[in-house]
Design a protein around this motif. Sequence first.
Motif, PDB file in Angstrom:
ATOM      1  N   ARG A  61       0.772  -1.230  -0.202  1.00  0.00           N
ATOM      2  CA  ARG A  61       0.163  -0.083   0.230  1.00  0.00           C
ATOM      3  C   ARG A  61       0.787   1.122   0.226  1.00  0.00           C
ATOM      4  O   ARG A  61       0.828   2.112  -0.822  1.00  0.00           O
ATOM      5  CB  ARG A  61      -1.026  -0.172   1.149  1.00  0.00           C
ATOM      6  N   SER A  62       1.812   1.344   0.997  1.00  0.00           N
ATOM      7  CA  SER A  62       2.435   2.732   1.295  1.00  0.00           C
ATOM      8  C   SER A  62       4.043   2.461   0.685  1.00  0.00           C
ATOM      9  O   SER A  62       4.796   3.594   0.855  1.00  0.00           O
ATOM     10  CB  SER A  62       2.481   2.923   2.565  1.00  0.00           C
ATOM     11  N   LEU A  63       4.360   1.202   0.263  1.00  0.00           N
ATOM     12  CA  LEU A  63       5.534   0.913  -0.056  1.00  0.00           C
ATOM     13  C   LEU A  63       5.563   0.134  -1.450  1.00  0.00           C
ATOM     14  O   LEU A  63       4.830  -0.804  -1.725  1.00  0.00           O
ATOM     15  CB  LEU A  63       6.170  -0.074   0.896  1.00  0.00           C
ATOM     16  N   VAL A  64       6.395   0.914  -2.328  1.00  0.00           N
ATOM     17  CA  VAL A  64       6.775   0.100  -3.497  1.00  0.00           C
ATOM     18  C   VAL A  64       8.221  -0.240  -3.888  1.00  0.00           C
ATOM     19  O   VAL A  64       9.192   0.625  -3.279  1.00  0.00           O
ATOM     20  CB  VAL A  64       6.261   0.880  -4.761  1.00  0.00           C
ATOM     21  N   GLN A  65       8.538  -1.415  -4.019  1.00  0.00           N
ATOM     22  CA  GLN A  65       9.894  -1.954  -3.958  1.00  0.00           C
ATOM     23  C   GLN A  65      10.128  -2.258  -5.520  1.00  0.00           C
ATOM     24  O   GLN A  65       9.320  -2.693  -6.087  1.00  0.00           O
ATOM     25  CB  GLN A  65      10.411  -3.160  -3.138  1.00  0.00           C
ATOM     26  N   ILE A  66      11.397  -2.136  -6.002  1.00  0.00           N
ATOM     27  CA  ILE A  66      11.693  -2.571  -7.257  1.00  0.00           C
ATOM     28  C   ILE A  66      13.044  -3.102  -7.381  1.00  0.00           C
ATOM     29  O   ILE A  66      13.762  -2.686  -6.542  1.00  0.00           O
ATOM     30  CB  ILE A  66      11.613  -1.326  -8.404  1.00  0.00           C
ATOM     31  N   GLY A  67      13.531  -4.073  -8.255  1.00  0.00           N
ATOM     32  CA  GLY A  67      14.829  -4.854  -8.138  1.00  0.00           C
ATOM     33  C   GLY A  67      14.834  -5.469  -9.426  1.00  0.00           C
ATOM     34  O   GLY A  67      13.892  -5.751 -10.173  1.00  0.00           O
ATOM     35  N   VAL A  68      16.025  -5.759  -9.876  1.00  0.00           N
ATOM     36  CA  VAL A  68      16.725  -6.748 -10.844  1.00  0.00           C
ATOM     37  C   VAL A  68      16.875  -8.006 -10.196  1.00  0.00           C
ATOM     38  O   VAL A  68      17.788  -8.128  -9.433  1.00  0.00           O
ATOM     39  CB  VAL A  68      17.654  -5.995 -11.673  1.00  0.00           C
ATOM     40  N   PHE A  69      16.534  -9.141 -10.836  1.00  0.00           N
ATOM     41  CA  PHE A  69      16.859 -10.517 -10.272  1.00  0.00           C
ATOM     42  C   PHE A  69      17.200 -11.338 -11.488  1.00  0.00           C
ATOM     43  O   PHE A  69      17.047 -11.094 -12.662  1.00  0.00           O
ATOM     44  CB  PHE A  69      15.416 -11.177  -9.712  1.00  0.00           C
ATOM     45  N   ASP A  70      18.305 -12.307 -11.137  1.00  0.00           N
ATOM     46  CA  ASP A  70      18.681 -13.294 -12.070  1.00  0.00           C
ATOM     47  C   ASP A  70      17.724 -14.416 -11.979  1.00  0.00           C
ATOM     48  O   ASP A  70      16.607 -14.306 -11.215  1.00  0.00           O
ATOM     49  CB  ASP A  70      20.140 -13.719 -12.131  1.00  0.00           C
ATOM     50  N   LEU A  71      17.773 -15.348 -13.010  1.00  0.00           N
ATOM     51  CA  LEU A  71      16.474 -16.395 -12.770  1.00  0.00           C
ATOM     52  C   LEU A  71      16.518 -17.511 -11.643  1.00  0.00           C
ATOM     53  O   LEU A  71      15.596 -18.240 -11.396  1.00  0.00           O
ATOM     54  CB  LEU A  71      16.673 -17.242 -14.245  1.00  0.00           C
ATOM     55  N   ALA A  72      17.673 -17.303 -10.917  1.00  0.00           N
ATOM     56  CA  ALA A  72      17.880 -18.212  -9.479  1.00  0.00           C
ATOM     57  C   ALA A  72      16.892 -17.293  -8.672  1.00  0.00           C
ATOM     58  O   ALA A  72      16.908 -18.074  -7.450  1.00  0.00           O
ATOM     59  CB  ALA A  72      19.203 -18.455  -9.267  1.00  0.00           C
ATOM     60  N   GLY A  73      16.540 -16.093  -8.773  1.00  0.00           N
ATOM     61  CA  GLY A  73      15.941 -15.254  -7.794  1.00  0.00           C
ATOM     62  C   GLY A  73      16.975 -14.739  -6.971  1.00  0.00           C
ATOM     63  O   GLY A  73      16.600 -14.113  -6.036  1.00  0.00           O
ATOM     64  N   THR A  74      18.214 -14.373  -7.508  1.00  0.00           N
ATOM     65  CA  THR A  74      19.198 -13.767  -6.514  1.00  0.00           C
ATOM     66  C   THR A  74      18.794 -12.207  -7.150  1.00  0.00           C
ATOM     67  O   THR A  74      18.892 -11.821  -8.159  1.00  0.00           O
ATOM     68  CB  THR A  74      20.819 -14.310  -6.985  1.00  0.00           C
ATOM     69  N   PRO A  75      18.637 -11.210  -5.941  1.00  0.00           N
ATOM     70  CA  PRO A  75      18.485  -9.802  -6.287  1.00  0.00           C
ATOM     71  C   PRO A  75      19.944  -9.299  -6.790  1.00  0.00           C
ATOM     72  O   PRO A  75      20.832  -9.359  -6.046  1.00  0.00           O
ATOM     73  CB  PRO A  75      18.213  -9.320  -5.079  1.00  0.00           C
ATOM     74  N   LEU A  76      19.983  -8.617  -7.721  1.00  0.00           N
ATOM     75  CA  LEU A  76      21.261  -7.874  -8.071  1.00  0.00           C
ATOM     76  C   LEU A  76      21.096  -6.545  -7.844  1.00  0.00           C
ATOM     77  O   LEU A  76      21.953  -6.083  -7.378  1.00  0.00           O
ATOM     78  CB  LEU A  76      21.229  -8.002  -9.813  1.00  0.00           C
ATOM     79  N   THR A  77      19.814  -5.884  -7.922  1.00  0.00           N
ATOM     80  CA  THR A  77      19.914  -4.501  -7.255  1.00  0.00           C
ATOM     81  C   THR A  77      18.411  -4.527  -6.694  1.00  0.00           C
ATOM     82  O   THR A  77      17.586  -5.087  -7.345  1.00  0.00           O
ATOM     83  CB  THR A  77      19.773  -3.393  -8.166  1.00  0.00           C
ATOM     84  N   VAL A  78      18.167  -3.846  -5.642  1.00  0.00           N
ATOM     85  CA  VAL A  78      16.902  -3.696  -4.968  1.00  0.00           C
ATOM     86  C   VAL A  78      16.757  -1.984  -4.498  1.00  0.00           C
ATOM     87  O   VAL A  78      17.826  -1.625  -3.909  1.00  0.00           O
ATOM     88  CB  VAL A  78      16.740  -4.499  -3.928  1.00  0.00           C
ATOM     89  N   ARG A  79      15.681  -1.412  -4.608  1.00  0.00           N
ATOM     90  CA  ARG A  79      15.514  -0.168  -4.124  1.00  0.00           C
ATOM     91  C   ARG A  79      14.094  -0.112  -3.601  1.00  0.00           C
ATOM     92  O   ARG A  79      13.017  -0.641  -4.321  1.00  0.00           O
ATOM     93  CB  ARG A  79      15.867   0.981  -4.875  1.00  0.00           C
ATOM     94  N   ASP A  80      14.026   0.811  -2.670  1.00  0.00           N
ATOM     95  CA  ASP A  80      12.573   1.129  -2.118  1.00  0.00           C
ATOM     96  C   ASP A  80      12.284   2.430  -3.145  1.00  0.00           C
ATOM     97  O   ASP A  80      13.040   3.146  -2.957  1.00  0.00           O
ATOM     98  CB  ASP A  80      12.381   1.346  -0.784  1.00  0.00           C
ATOM     99  N   LEU A  81      11.188   2.839  -3.288  1.00  0.00           N
ATOM    100  CA  LEU A  81      10.499   4.078  -3.849  1.00  0.00           C
ATOM    101  C   LEU A  81      10.054   4.915  -2.426  1.00  0.00           C
ATOM    102  O   LEU A  81       9.979   4.357  -1.407  1.00  0.00           O
ATOM    103  CB  LEU A  81       9.493   3.931  -4.636  1.00  0.00           C
ATOM    104  N   PRO A  82      10.285   6.259  -2.808  1.00  0.00           N
ATOM    105  CA  PRO A  82       9.934   6.891  -1.812  1.00  0.00           C
ATOM    106  C   PRO A  82       8.416   6.696  -1.110  1.00  0.00           C
ATOM    107  O   PRO A  82       7.600   6.184  -1.947  1.00  0.00           O
ATOM    108  CB  PRO A  82       9.686   8.466  -2.041  1.00  0.00           C
ATOM    109  N   GLN A  83       8.084   6.637   0.330  1.00  0.00           N
ATOM    110  CA  GLN A  83       7.110   6.395   1.101  1.00  0.00           C
ATOM    111  C   GLN A  83       5.800   6.932   0.317  1.00  0.00           C
ATOM    112  O   GLN A  83       5.794   8.124  -0.337  1.00  0.00           O
ATOM    113  CB  GLN A  83       7.268   6.749   2.303  1.00  0.00           C
ATOM    114  N   ILE A  84       4.559   6.209   0.075  1.00  0.00           N
ATOM    115  CA  ILE A  84       3.556   6.538  -0.701  1.00  0.00           C
ATOM    116  C   ILE A  84       2.439   7.082   0.072  1.00  0.00           C
ATOM    117  O   ILE A  84       2.093   6.396   1.327  1.00  0.00           O
ATOM    118  CB  ILE A  84       3.105   5.517  -1.737  1.00  0.00           C
ATOM    119  N   THR A  85       1.718   8.042  -0.313  1.00  0.00           N
ATOM    120  CA  THR A  85       0.259   8.336   0.280  1.00  0.00           C
ATOM    121  C   THR A  85      -0.789   8.335  -0.828  1.00  0.00           C
ATOM    122  O   THR A  85      -0.394   8.229  -1.904  1.00  0.00           O
ATOM    123  CB  THR A  85       0.379   9.858   0.975  1.00  0.00           C
TER     124      THR A  85
END
Lengths: 403, 403
Positions: free
Chosen positions: A94-118
């Motif tokens: 709801r108030s949190l959106v995360q985005i990341g890039v993963f390989d096919l094994a599910g290993t996160p290569l990059t992860v970031r949180d977007l600014p808190q959402i209202t």
Amino acid sequence: MGNMAGTATSIASVSESNRSRIMHHLYQHGVSSRAQIAKALELTPAAITKITAKLLDAGVIEETGDLEGSKNRRSIGLKLDKNAFHVIAVKFARSLVQIGVFDLAGTPLTVRDLPQITEDTISETVNLLHAIINDMIHADSAIVAVGMAVPGPYLRHIGRTAVVSSMRGWQRVNFLDEFGGAFPVPVFVEQDARAGAFAQYLFDPSVADDGLAYYLIGEGVGLGVIDHGSMINGAMGAATEIGHVSIDIHGKPCECGNVGCLERYCSTPAIHEMIVNEGDLIDNASQLTHTQAARTLFAMAKHGNERAIQLVRQVGQYIGFGCVTIFNAFNPAQIVIGDIVSEAGPLLLDEVKTVVNQHVIPELNEATTITLSELPADAALGGGAAVAINQFLEHPSMFFELT
Amino acid sequence: MGNMAGTATSIASVSESNRSRIMHHLYQHGVSSRAQIAKALELTPAAITKITAKLLDAGVIEETGDLEGSKNRRSIGLKLDKNAFHVIAVKFARSLVQIGVFDLAGTPLTVRDLPQITEDTISETVNLLHAIINDMIHADSAIVAVGMAVPGPYLRHIGRTAVVSSMRGWQRVNFLDEFGGAFPVPVFVEQDARAGAFAQYLFDPSVADDGLAYYLIGEGVGLGVIDHGSMINGAMGAATEIGHVSIDIHGKPCECGNVGCLERYCSTPAIHEMIVNEGDLIDNASQLTHTQAARTLFAMAKHGNERAIQLVRQVGQYIGFGCVTIFNAFNPAQIVIGDIVSEAGPLLLDEVKTVVNQHVIPELNEATTITLSELPADAALGGGAAVAINQFLEHPSMFFELT
């Protein structure tokens, strides 16, 4: 009745289905020879040769040289390189959106949180996502798809969530219209708990490959169930909405129209409300986000604060009643509790099991395990990745010229 | 993820699977040419020719002569004669056991009720069944299988029902041990509501072939759900036990260990209890069987008795809350209410729909139909037949020498 699927619904194509079975096999078993695949999948050697030739030509899979020293062509190893392809994952809470890039094994290569959402910044967030996703795709040519995990009940054929309790603005976002054709790679959207079940199934080797229920308890409460190899979807993709199953027909009203919905008793907004009602338990509790409030409570309970322990126990009891419903509605072999509330740890799990021991049919209880998710904290984001990876394995011809 | 089944669980054999798909096609579509089957199932003409030759040799299917006047062999009609094979169906309710012989179309050829059962006469009833089934098989050489519908939660791998509220003696009967190898034809056992779902799917052309929930409300309360062509089973065959899903965690205790189980509010034993508590509504109500009491109430309501109407409405509300749970847990396209309580008719259905309209997410409500079963009153017994017929279509090699 497994075969009923063959008659009741049209299978897209037998060869795509066999391609997909080969992809899944290589994904799950690693390097395999053509003969091993043929045996495991009961396909003829001729079919295997034909299909793998196309996958090799397209660069989806690769040969790794002879297995067991034989010169026989059918003992050359085949491999799906899990590092060769990447996917973008997005998780909408709801108030949190995360985005990341993963390989096919599910290993996160990059992860970031977007600014808190209202409520007021939802459309800003959507615009920001467009820009970030485009940048990611241009920076990494290995990216083949975007997977999005959204709160349920997600209406798959419409493209939007029917009810987002405590942040209704999300109901106006049509994910398919907004993101469907927006990028040079395909986008797949799935209800978040079902996405989490895909992640458990694909990424955690300790999880049974059948009879899995992923019980998501965070800003919302959701469930994804794999029954005998099939995800339970429902006609519109809105099945397994445990958060809106009532545990009390005389209970609290919910924004979905129902009363006594489980989500009203054990989601982070519900826990936050319980904390605020406790008065002085946590200073300025009402100023915290739901996630912050819940995590503060769990930390206090771990440090032995009695009032905090009692509150966590109370939450565990409600989660336990949800488990009892999951037993009777879905009879899984394994229930994995995930997302923020699972961070409360063994104290919570013990209370869940106490309720289950009291209320579940003994034969079912004995045959079922309940655990906290062992995937890392960004497992929920991994659900988005798993949705994209599952599509990659299911429908290879969407990603490569194979015919 | 439909294909996950292909990787996660072993398919018995590709040719058996294709045989089964051809059997289902002929069952559902009637006379079809080899070319029509090949097109519908995406099988090669060579595979169709080979499989149908074996089915013809074994006498499972027959040729009906040219379709459309062509001399081309592939336009000769093929047919599965639904009158050529019979099955025995047994339905175990608590106090009532029915047995009958059906053809493959689900037409009852003979139906009889066994004498009313009490805790003390269960083993007598089991012995009587052995004798009756043996007699039936000897009298009719067309009988190929026995299908049994038993109360849930039926533990498939053990062979018995875990909880039979209001008649616990049935819990001691192991159906597999008792009947499994007892006759010259195979015996199949299934939870009763799931059997009812098979019957709706196989015998009622007005029922959608997907997204079906059969909601059984009789001496017990059960549910069978077909989701995208697959029956939801659960790890031990104990999924979709809606009768033991709690609608009120502060509610009435149930023999299963849970509290507030739906079954405690709208099964015929629960209705009987409500009637007895009404005092003088029905004379000597406590002397009636549960079924007699419920049917008397429904008849009085149809004749305009206000107190009876109010009671039926109350039952309808509980059934409605069960429906709301079915929406949120399974999101079917169609809910069919069957068994004894559905005999209450439109008065009951209206009340169910009122509760659903108030409590279900509008998008789901609009896309879902709720009806009373249109199969004849012995539909529940037909469930037993459907279980056997489904196995006949799924696993033809169990019944014929085909390899």
